[in-house]
Design a protein around this motif. Sequence first.
Motif: not given
Length: 150
Positions: A18-23, A58-72
């Motif tokens: 959620v914080p990544l989505l917010r950013a 990352d290697n410290a398990e810190t969330p650093v990014g995300f991607a969303t794919i929708y299938w259509t």
Amino acid sequence: MHQLTITAVTAADLDDLVPLLRAYCDFYRVDPTDEALRALAVALLDHPEEGVQLIARDNAETPVGFATIYWTWQTLHAARVGVLNDLYVAPNVRGGGTGRALIERCLRLCRERGVARLTWETAPDNHVAQRLYDALGAEKSPWLSYELEP
């Protein structure tokens, strides 16, 4: 590139996602509520046939990014496609390969599902992202995007 782990989002990842989505929303100057963002992520967990979200750590398990794919489907290709609707990398790790790794994972998911292509859009002024897409060999679409609120 720094060490990354990219996995499909699970319910256990929501507090980190959620914080990544917010950013990401802040970057594009839009303001859905955090509750609405969480609900979107939960809806995809409940309906994986509609799409999938990936989270990069990352290697410290810190969330650093995300991607969303929708299938259509895409009529012009008469085939299923994956729409890379969202791609976000934390500013402190941009340029380190996270975006490339997320797109490569998205492509792998598309191949596994047998979809014909992965498509996406970006803002005309997002030149950093465009350099990545060009470096990947992606082709710019001749189409313009339009929107209407119902």
